[in-house]
Design a protein around this motif. Structure first.
Motif, short mmCIF file in Angstrom:
data_model
loop_
_atom_site.label_atom_id
_atom_site.label_comp_id
_atom_site.label_asym_id
_atom_site.label_seq_id
_atom_site.Cartn_x
_atom_site.Cartn_y
_atom_site.Cartn_z
N GLY A 238 7.38 17.56 62.83
CA GLY A 238 7.73 18.88 62.30
C GLY A 238 7.04 19.99 63.06
O GLY A 238 7.65 21.02 63.39
N ALA B 193 8.84 22.96 65.25
CA ALA B 193 8.54 24.35 64.89
C ALA B 193 7.96 25.10 66.08
O ALA B 193 8.26 26.28 66.30
N ASP B 194 7.13 24.43 66.89
CA ASP B 194 6.55 25.05 68.07
C ASP B 194 7.63 25.38 69.10
O ASP B 194 7.61 26.46 69.71
N HIS C 52 9.42 28.36 67.85
CA HIS C 52 8.58 29.56 67.94
C HIS C 52 8.50 30.10 69.37
O HIS C 52 8.47 31.32 69.59
N GLY D 41 10.28 21.24 60.08
CA GLY D 41 9.99 22.06 61.26
C GLY D 41 11.02 23.15 61.48
O GLY D 41 10.68 24.25 61.96
N LEU D 42 12.28 22.88 61.13
CA LEU D 42 13.33 23.88 61.28
C LEU D 42 13.32 24.91 60.15
O LEU D 42 13.93 25.97 60.28
N SER D 43 12.64 24.59 59.07
CA SER D 43 12.70 25.44 57.87
C SER D 43 11.52 26.40 57.75
O SER D 43 11.51 27.23 56.85
N VAL D 44 10.52 26.27 58.60
CA VAL D 44 9.33 27.14 58.53
C VAL D 44 9.25 27.97 59.81
O VAL D 44 9.97 27.72 60.79
N ARG D 45 8.33 28.93 59.81
CA ARG D 45 8.26 29.88 60.92
C ARG D 45 7.21 29.55 61.97
O ARG D 45 7.30 30.01 63.10
N THR D 46 6.20 28.76 61.60
CA THR D 46 5.11 28.48 62.53
C THR D 46 4.77 27.00 62.54
O THR D 46 5.01 26.29 61.55
N PRO D 47 4.19 26.49 63.64
CA PRO D 47 3.75 25.09 63.69
C PRO D 47 2.71 24.77 62.63
O PRO D 47 2.67 23.65 62.10
N ALA E 45 4.40 24.08 59.47
CA ALA E 45 5.08 22.78 59.55
C ALA E 45 4.09 21.64 59.33
O ALA E 45 4.41 20.66 58.65
#
Length: 281
Positions: A96, A100-101, A104, A180-186, A189
Motif C-alpha cells: 500500500g 501511494a508513493d 504521490h 494505497g490508492l485510497s489515501v493521499r500519502t505513503p 497507507a
C-alpha cells in the motif's frame, strides 16, 4: 501511408490478456530492479519477522500449553505457521505504501500516458511484492530451523504449505493496493495497512490455541481467513495444531485457505483496478 495502414490491424488485433501479462511483467521487473537498488527495503522487511520468531519462541514458549505439552519445542513448531502467515500478510502495508508513493510522486500519471493495460500497473506491483515475500519466507524458514522448528510430512506437502502462504500473501497485497490508492500519502497507507492487520492476525489461532478464547471470540477466530491459512500450514507441515473445532474452515483448512485467498483476490483486485481507472480517467 501504407505503412501506417498495415500497422493498424496488428495493433487492433492485440490480445488484451496477453498485453496485460506483458505489461505487468515489465512493471514487476521495474519494481524488482528498484528493490535491488535499495537493499534496506528487503533487510528491514526481514528483521521484524525474525524478531517475532525469537521473542515468541524464547519469551513465551515455556509458558504456553499446546496439545497438552508445555515443552518450548512444541510451541515453536506450533508457532511457526502463525509467524509465516503473519509475515506474508504484513507485506500488505508495504504494498500500500509503495503504490501511494508512486501516486504521490506522479509516477502513475507517467504510466497513464503510455499505451499499456490499465490493470498492469497494480498487477506488476503486486507480483514484485510477491517475489520479495517469497525471499522473506525462505530466510525466515532458515531461521525457524535454527530455533528448532521441524516438519513431519513429505516435501510435496511442505511445498504446498508455502504455496498457500504465497497465495494468501498475494491476496492480501491487493487489499494493500486498494488502501494505497485510497489515501493521499505513503505514511497514511502504512498506518491504514497496519491498523486492521493487528486484529486479523491476533484474533486468530496463530499464537495461541483458540479453544482458550471466550466462545464468541473463538467463533470469530475460527472463521478468520488468516486462521484457515495458519491451520492449513500446520496440517501440511505436520506441526501441533489447535483443539478440534466444528467450524468448517478448521475442519477443511487447506480448502478454506485456498477459497478465501481466491475470493479476496477477485474482490479486491476488481475494486483496486476500478479505483485506479476512476482516479486516472
Amino acid at each position: 501511408m501504407s505503412a501506417v495502414t498495415d500497422a493498424a490491424p496488428a495493433v487492433a488485433s492485440t490480445n488484451p490478456f496477453s498485453q496485460l501479462i506483458r505489461d505487468s511483467l515489465v512493471v514487476a521487473k521495474r519494481n524488482l530492479i528498484r528493490m535491488s537498488r535499495i537493499p534496506e527495503m528487503v533487510i528491514f522487511g526481514l528483521i521484524q519477522p525474525i524478531m517475532f520468531v525469537v521473542l515468541f519462541a524464547y519469551v513465551f514458549g515455556g509458558s504456553m500449553n499446546i496439545a497438552g505439552s508445555t515443552d518450548s519445542s512444541t510451541y515453536r513448531e506450533f508457532l511457526m505457521a502463525g509467524i509465516f502467515a503473519q509475515t506474508v500478510t504484513f507485506a500488505t502495508a508495504g504494498a500500500g505504501a509503495g503504490i501511494a508513493d508512486d501516486m504521490h510522486k506522479g509516477l502513475i500519471d507517467r504510466f497513464r500516458s503510455l499505451p499499456m493495460a490499465r490493470g498492469a500497473v497494480l498487477t506488476g506491483r503486486t507480483l514484485a511484492d510477491l517475489v520479495q515475500t517469497a525471499l522473506t519466507l525462505f530466510v525466515l524458514a532458515v531461521v525457524a530451523l535454527l530455533v528448532g522448528w521441524r516438519t513431519h510430512t513429505n516435501i510435496g506437502e511442505v511445498l504446498g504449505a508455502f504455496g498457500l502462504l504465497l497465495l494468501a500473501g498475494y491476496a492480501f497485497t491487493w487489499i494493500g493496493a486498494l488502501i494505497g490508492l485510497s489515501v493521499r500519502t505513503p505514511e497514511a497507507a502504512t498506518s491504514g495497512g497496519l491498523i486492521w492487520l493487528f486484529p486479523v492476525t491476533f484474533v486468530s489461532n496463530a499464537f495461541v490455541d483458540s479453544s482458550r478464547m471466550t466462545p464468541w471470540l473463538r467463533h470469530i477466530a475460527d472463521w478468520n481467513p488468516f486462521s484457515a491459512t495458519v491451520q492449513a500450514c500446520r496440517v501440511l507441515f505436520g506441526n501441533p495444531g489447535v483443539s478440534p473445532s466444528d467450524a468448517w474452515p478448521m475442519q477443511h483448512p487447506v480448502w478454506a485457505s485456498a477459497i478465501y485467498s481466491v475470493l479476496i483476490i477477485l474482490i479486491f483486485r476488481t475494486l483496486a483496478v476500478r479505483k485506479y481507472r476512476s482516479d486516472t480517467a
